[in-house]
Motif scaffolding. Structure first.
Motif, PDB file in Angstrom:
ATOM      1  N   GLY A  33     -14.269   2.278  -2.521  1.00  0.00           N
ATOM      2  CA  GLY A  33     -14.293   3.589  -3.151  1.00  0.00           C
ATOM      3  C   GLY A  33     -14.039   4.762  -2.227  1.00  0.00           C
ATOM      4  O   GLY A  33     -14.045   5.911  -2.666  1.00  0.00           O
ATOM      5  N   ILE A  34     -13.821   4.486  -0.952  1.00  0.00           N
ATOM      6  CA  ILE A  34     -13.557   5.584  -0.019  1.00  0.00           C
ATOM      7  C   ILE A  34     -12.174   5.434   0.601  1.00  0.00           C
ATOM      8  O   ILE A  34     -11.648   4.332   0.719  1.00  0.00           O
ATOM      9  N   ARG A  35     -11.612   6.560   1.011  1.00  0.00           N
ATOM     10  CA  ARG A  35     -10.316   6.549   1.694  1.00  0.00           C
ATOM     11  C   ARG A  35     -10.577   6.372   3.185  1.00  0.00           C
ATOM     12  O   ARG A  35     -11.404   7.068   3.768  1.00  0.00           O
ATOM     13  N   ILE A  36      -9.855   5.433   3.786  1.00  0.00           N
ATOM     14  CA  ILE A  36      -9.992   5.148   5.214  1.00  0.00           C
ATOM     15  C   ILE A  36      -8.663   5.457   5.892  1.00  0.00           C
ATOM     16  O   ILE A  36      -7.605   5.003   5.432  1.00  0.00           O
ATOM     17  N   ASP A  37      -8.722   6.224   6.972  1.00  0.00           N
ATOM     18  CA  ASP A  37      -7.495   6.533   7.714  1.00  0.00           C
ATOM     19  C   ASP A  37      -6.928   5.262   8.336  1.00  0.00           C
ATOM     20  O   ASP A  37      -7.629   4.534   9.043  1.00  0.00           O
ATOM     21  N   HIS A  38      -5.664   5.004   8.034  1.00  0.00           N
ATOM     22  CA  HIS A  38      -4.970   3.847   8.600  1.00  0.00           C
ATOM     23  C   HIS A  38      -3.475   4.069   8.405  1.00  0.00           C
ATOM     24  O   HIS A  38      -3.060   4.821   7.520  1.00  0.00           O
ATOM     25  N   THR A  39      -2.684   3.415   9.193  1.00  0.00           N
ATOM     26  CA  THR A  39      -1.228   3.574   9.095  1.00  0.00           C
ATOM     27  C   THR A  39      -0.650   2.873   7.862  1.00  0.00           C
ATOM     28  O   THR A  39       0.462   3.180   7.450  1.00  0.00           O
ATOM     29  N   LEU A  40      -1.391   1.936   7.300  1.00  0.00           N
ATOM     30  CA  LEU A  40      -0.945   1.185   6.134  1.00  0.00           C
ATOM     31  C   LEU A  40      -1.962   1.308   5.008  1.00  0.00           C
ATOM     32  O   LEU A  40      -3.140   1.568   5.243  1.00  0.00           O
ATOM     33  N   GLY A  41      -1.499   1.101   3.788  1.00  0.00           N
ATOM     34  CA  GLY A  41      -2.371   1.077   2.626  1.00  0.00           C
ATOM     35  C   GLY A  41      -2.125  -0.198   1.842  1.00  0.00           C
ATOM     36  O   GLY A  41      -1.222  -0.976   2.159  1.00  0.00           O
ATOM     37  N   LEU A  42      -2.923  -0.403   0.811  1.00  0.00           N
ATOM     38  CA  LEU A  42      -2.807  -1.615   0.014  1.00  0.00           C
ATOM     39  C   LEU A  42      -1.918  -1.367  -1.197  1.00  0.00           C
ATOM     40  O   LEU A  42      -2.041  -0.346  -1.876  1.00  0.00           O
ATOM     41  N   LEU A  43      -1.042  -2.317  -1.468  1.00  0.00           N
ATOM     42  CA  LEU A  43      -0.096  -2.220  -2.571  1.00  0.00           C
ATOM     43  C   LEU A  43      -0.699  -2.818  -3.829  1.00  0.00           C
ATOM     44  O   LEU A  43      -1.226  -3.932  -3.804  1.00  0.00           O
ATOM     45  N   GLY A  44      -0.619  -2.080  -4.907  1.00  0.00           N
ATOM     46  CA  GLY A  44      -1.106  -2.582  -6.184  1.00  0.00           C
ATOM     47  C   GLY A  44      -0.773  -1.626  -7.303  1.00  0.00           C
ATOM     48  O   GLY A  44      -0.308  -0.505  -7.065  1.00  0.00           O
ATOM     49  N   HIS A  45      -1.022  -2.061  -8.519  1.00  0.00           N
ATOM     50  CA  HIS A  45      -0.759  -1.253  -9.712  1.00  0.00           C
ATOM     51  C   HIS A  45      -1.714  -0.060  -9.764  1.00  0.00           C
ATOM     52  O   HIS A  45      -1.329   1.039 -10.099  1.00  0.00           O
ATOM     53  N   SER A  46      -2.964  -0.309  -9.374  1.00  0.00           N
ATOM     54  CA  SER A  46      -3.968   0.758  -9.270  1.00  0.00           C
ATOM     55  C   SER A  46      -3.955   1.243  -7.822  1.00  0.00           C
ATOM     56  O   SER A  46      -2.961   1.097  -7.128  1.00  0.00           O
ATOM     57  N   ASP A  47      -5.081   1.773  -7.345  1.00  0.00           N
ATOM     58  CA  ASP A  47      -5.146   2.168  -5.929  1.00  0.00           C
ATOM     59  C   ASP A  47      -5.340   0.967  -5.003  1.00  0.00           C
ATOM     60  O   ASP A  47      -5.385   1.112  -3.797  1.00  0.00           O
ATOM     61  N   ALA A  48      -5.460  -0.233  -5.585  1.00  0.00           N
ATOM     62  CA  ALA A  48      -5.503  -1.511  -4.856  1.00  0.00           C
ATOM     63  C   ALA A  48      -6.726  -1.670  -3.960  1.00  0.00           C
ATOM     64  O   ALA A  48      -6.659  -2.313  -2.912  1.00  0.00           O
ATOM     65  N   ASP A  49      -7.851  -1.113  -4.383  1.00  0.00           N
ATOM     66  CA  ASP A  49      -9.096  -1.254  -3.619  1.00  0.00           C
ATOM     67  C   ASP A  49      -9.575  -2.703  -3.746  1.00  0.00           C
ATOM     68  O   ASP A  49     -10.244  -3.078  -4.704  1.00  0.00           O
ATOM     69  N   VAL A  50      -9.208  -3.513  -2.780  1.00  0.00           N
ATOM     70  CA  VAL A  50      -9.458  -4.946  -2.816  1.00  0.00           C
ATOM     71  C   VAL A  50     -10.952  -5.275  -2.921  1.00  0.00           C
ATOM     72  O   VAL A  50     -11.330  -6.249  -3.579  1.00  0.00           O
ATOM     73  N   LEU A  51     -11.795  -4.473  -2.311  1.00  0.00           N
ATOM     74  CA  LEU A  51     -13.238  -4.716  -2.362  1.00  0.00           C
ATOM     75  C   LEU A  51     -13.781  -4.471  -3.764  1.00  0.00           C
ATOM     76  O   LEU A  51     -14.501  -5.314  -4.319  1.00  0.00           O
ATOM     77  N   ILE A  52     -13.438  -3.350  -4.348  1.00  0.00           N
ATOM     78  CA  ILE A  52     -13.919  -3.068  -5.713  1.00  0.00           C
ATOM     79  C   ILE A  52     -13.381  -4.105  -6.691  1.00  0.00           C
ATOM     80  O   ILE A  52     -14.105  -4.555  -7.588  1.00  0.00           O
ATOM     81  N   HIS A  53     -12.139  -4.518  -6.531  1.00  0.00           N
ATOM     82  CA  HIS A  53     -11.571  -5.505  -7.452  1.00  0.00           C
ATOM     83  C   HIS A  53     -12.321  -6.835  -7.371  1.00  0.00           C
ATOM     84  O   HIS A  53     -12.591  -7.459  -8.399  1.00  0.00           O
ATOM     85  N   ASP A  81      -1.853   3.444 -11.060  1.00  0.00           N
ATOM     86  CA  ASP A  81      -2.452   4.329 -10.061  1.00  0.00           C
ATOM     87  C   ASP A  81      -3.909   4.686 -10.363  1.00  0.00           C
ATOM     88  O   ASP A  81      -4.434   5.676  -9.851  1.00  0.00           O
ATOM     89  N   MET A  82      -4.575   3.882 -11.181  1.00  0.00           N
ATOM     90  CA  MET A  82      -5.968   4.141 -11.544  1.00  0.00           C
ATOM     91  C   MET A  82      -6.874   4.042 -10.320  1.00  0.00           C
ATOM     92  O   MET A  82      -6.701   3.166  -9.474  1.00  0.00           O
ATOM     93  N   ASP A  83      -7.815   4.954 -10.236  1.00  0.00           N
ATOM     94  CA  ASP A  83      -8.839   4.930  -9.203  1.00  0.00           C
ATOM     95  C   ASP A  83      -9.759   3.740  -9.493  1.00  0.00           C
ATOM     96  O   ASP A  83     -10.315   3.621 -10.586  1.00  0.00           O
ATOM     97  N   SER A  84      -9.918   2.854  -8.540  1.00  0.00           N
ATOM     98  CA  SER A  84     -10.742   1.666  -8.752  1.00  0.00           C
ATOM     99  C   SER A  84     -12.206   1.992  -9.000  1.00  0.00           C
ATOM    100  O   SER A  84     -12.931   1.173  -9.570  1.00  0.00           O
ATOM    101  N   LYS A  85     -12.647   3.176  -8.597  1.00  0.00           N
ATOM    102  CA  LYS A  85     -14.022   3.576  -8.930  1.00  0.00           C
ATOM    103  C   LYS A  85     -14.189   3.665 -10.445  1.00  0.00           C
ATOM    104  O   LYS A  85     -15.243   3.327 -10.975  1.00  0.00           O
ATOM    105  N   VAL A  86     -13.153   4.080 -11.146  1.00  0.00           N
ATOM    106  CA  VAL A  86     -13.173   4.123 -12.614  1.00  0.00           C
ATOM    107  C   VAL A  86     -13.240   2.703 -13.173  1.00  0.00           C
ATOM    108  O   VAL A  86     -13.987   2.433 -14.115  1.00  0.00           O
ATOM    109  N   ILE A  87     -12.474   1.798 -12.572  1.00  0.00           N
ATOM    110  CA  ILE A  87     -12.506   0.397 -13.007  1.00  0.00           C
ATOM    111  C   ILE A  87     -13.912  -0.179 -12.839  1.00  0.00           C
ATOM    112  O   ILE A  87     -14.426  -0.861 -13.727  1.00  0.00           O
ATOM    113  N   LEU A  88     -14.554   0.104 -11.707  1.00  0.00           N
ATOM    114  CA  LEU A  88     -15.919  -0.388 -11.478  1.00  0.00           C
ATOM    115  C   LEU A  88     -16.887   0.194 -12.491  1.00  0.00           C
ATOM    116  O   LEU A  88     -17.709  -0.526 -13.062  1.00  0.00           O
TER     117      LEU A  88
END
Length: 167
Positions: A33-53, A81-88
């Motif tokens: 549920g938080i944004r972490i600074d990194h050079t890469l992000g996760l690809l997915g239909h939503s925001d791809a928050d692998v932990l929340i999923h 592009d759904m926020d995974s916090k909403v999914i949770l």
């Protein structure tokens, strides 16, 4: 004793979830549920928050309510592009329709980089607020895959979660 009341026995159920997403350039990295600074992000239909999923799949599985893809399909414009916090939040509401609430969650994020441990307190706080539980009910751990496999090659991240739900 035909007229004696039947005692209500709490119902406890466990669930297990797993998710994986590919790391790509040009996407923000969201974990827990938080944004972490990194050079890469996760690809997915939503925001791809692998932990929340992974957590959502564990909760839905425990309640015998199928999986995250069934309720939030990656073919729907509504989930793009759904926020995974909403999914949770919606997942917690779904299990509540069957009378369940979260007892506890134990999750592990598998990633080589960035270092996850410094972000765990913020992730636990965020997830507990969404779920409506004490932070002590949300355990998050991090590990690498010792440079083996797709996680080790930094092609993606994976997450595992188990949960207890209570009726």
């Amino acid at each position: 004793m035909p007229n004696s009341p039947i005692p209500t026995i709490p119902s406890f159920r466990t669930g297990m979830g797993y998710d994986v997403h590919k790391l790509v350039e040009g996407r923000d990295l969201f974990l827990g549920g938080i944004r972490i600074d990194h050079t890469l992000g996760l690809l997915g239909h939503s925001d791809a928050d692998v932990l929340i999923h992974a957590i959502c799949d564990a909760l839905l599985g425990a309640a015998n309510m199928r999986d995250i893809g069934y309720h939030f399909p990656d073919t729907s414009a509504d989930t793009l592009d759904m926020d995974s916090k909403v999914i949770l939040r919606k997942t917690v509401d779904l299990i509540a329709t069957k009378g369940y609430r979260v007892g506890n969650i134990d999750a592990t994020v598998c990633a080589e980089r960035p270092k996850i441990n410094p972000h765990i307190p913020a992730m636990r706080k965020c997830l507990a607020e969404i779920i409506g539980c004490d932070e002590d009910a949300v355990s998050i751990k991090a590990t690498t895959s010792e440079r083996m496999g797709f996680v080790g090659r930094e092609e993606g991240m994976a997450a595992y979660a188990v949960c207890l739900i209570v009726k």
